[in-house]
Design a protein around this motif. Sequence first.
Motif, PDB file in Angstrom:
ATOM      1  N   ALA A  23      28.023   3.532  38.067  1.00  0.00           N
ATOM      2  CA  ALA A  23      29.257   3.585  37.273  1.00  0.00           C
ATOM      3  C   ALA A  23      29.088   4.474  36.049  1.00  0.00           C
ATOM      4  N   HIS A  24      27.875   4.501  35.468  1.00  0.00           N
ATOM      5  CA  HIS A  24      27.631   5.343  34.302  1.00  0.00           C
ATOM      6  C   HIS A  24      27.764   6.823  34.646  1.00  0.00           C
ATOM      7  N   VAL A  25      27.357   7.199  35.852  1.00  0.00           N
ATOM      8  CA  VAL A  25      27.467   8.591  36.272  1.00  0.00           C
ATOM      9  C   VAL A  25      28.944   8.994  36.374  1.00  0.00           C
ATOM     10  N   PHE A  26      29.763   8.113  36.955  1.00  0.00           N
ATOM     11  CA  PHE A  26      31.204   8.391  37.031  1.00  0.00           C
ATOM     12  C   PHE A  26      31.841   8.352  35.639  1.00  0.00           C
ATOM     13  N   ALA A  27      31.284   7.523  34.748  1.00  0.00           N
ATOM     14  CA  ALA A  27      31.815   7.468  33.378  1.00  0.00           C
ATOM     15  C   ALA A  27      31.630   8.819  32.687  1.00  0.00           C
ATOM     16  N   ARG A  28      30.485   9.462  32.908  1.00  0.00           N
ATOM     17  CA  ARG A  28      30.270  10.802  32.344  1.00  0.00           C
ATOM     18  C   ARG A  28      31.360  11.751  32.805  1.00  0.00           C
ATOM     19  N   LEU A  29      31.681  11.666  34.099  1.00  0.00           N
ATOM     20  CA  LEU A  29      32.716  12.528  34.675  1.00  0.00           C
ATOM     21  C   LEU A  29      34.072  12.239  34.037  1.00  0.00           C
ATOM     22  N   ALA A  30      34.394  10.956  33.890  1.00  0.00           N
ATOM     23  CA  ALA A  30      35.691  10.570  33.338  1.00  0.00           C
ATOM     24  C   ALA A  30      35.821  10.995  31.876  1.00  0.00           C
ATOM     25  N   PHE A  31      34.815  10.645  31.057  1.00  0.00           N
ATOM     26  CA  PHE A  31      34.893  10.956  29.633  1.00  0.00           C
ATOM     27  C   PHE A  31      34.830  12.460  29.380  1.00  0.00           C
TER      28      PHE A  31
END
Length: 287
Positions: A23-31
Motif C-alpha cells: 500500500a505504501h508503494v501505491f501511496a507514493r504514486l497517489a501522493f
Amino acid sequence: MPPRPSPAHLAGLLLCAASLGSAHVFARLAFGHGVSLFTAALSRAGCAALIVGLLLLIRRTRPAASRRTLLGTAVLGLFVVGQTLLVQVGVKRLPVTVALLLFYTYPFFVALVSARLGDHKLSRSLLIALGLAFTGLVLVLGVAPEHIDPVGVLGAVGAAVVFTGTLVLTPRLAPDLAAPARTFMMMSAATAFLAVIGTGSGTLRLPDSAVAWTGLMGLSVLYGAGIVGLFLLMPRMGPVHTAVVLNLEPVFVAMIAWVALGEALSPVQMAGAGLVVFAVIYAQLRR
C-alpha cells in the motif's frame, strides 16, 4: 495471554504486513499525482470498513453493541485518525526514513505496556528480538544523522504511541464484540471522523488522472485488506507478537520498490532485511 498461534495465523499476518507494505508503494504514486492526505486517509479507512462489512454480510452477522462498546469503538476510530495525521506530521518535517524509524519504536511501547498490564511477559528473548528487528530497520531504511525537527519527532513518536494504544486497548475498549464486528465499527467510526474533518477543511479532492486513481485504489484496497486482516488475527497472535511481525512491513516496502520501481538495495540494506526476518523467526521460536 493469547493462545499459541498456528503457522496459518503467522502466515496470515505476514500477508498483512506484505499488503500494508504494498500500500505504501501505491501511496507514493497517489501522493505524487496530487491526491491529498485526507482523500487517501478517507478512502483507505472506508475501504477497510467496506471489506469487513462484506465479511459480516456473508456471515449474516449483525453487530450488536452496548452504548459503552459503541463509545469504545469511537475512541478506537479516533486513534486510527490520530495515527494517520501524526505520521504525516513526522513525514512532512523529517526525512521519510527517520520518520518511519521513529514510528517503528511502537513494538517496544507495545511490549512495555502489555507487560505493565499483565498481558505478556517482558522476556529476555523478546527484548533481543525487538532490538535485532530495530537494528535491521536502521540498516534497511538507511537512516543517517541529519538535522532533527522536534515537531517532526513528536509527530512520529506520537503516532507510535497512538498505534500502541490501538493495538493494546482494542480488546479492552470493545470486549463484548468479536474481532470482525469490532473492526467494522472502529473503521466505520474512523471513516466518519475523516469525512467530517476533510469536508470541514476543504481538503477532500477527487483524483484528476488515471494514474492518481490507480494509486488511490491500490492504496485503499491493499491497506484495507492488510489492516482488517491485522485486527482479525491479533486476538490469536497477541499485540506484542503482532507488533514484532509487523517490523517486516518496511522490509516488504523496500523489496517491492526494488522489484517494481527499480530502486536498488545496497548490501547493507539486504543485510538489514535479513536481520529483521531473523528477529521475527527468533521471536516466534522462543515464544
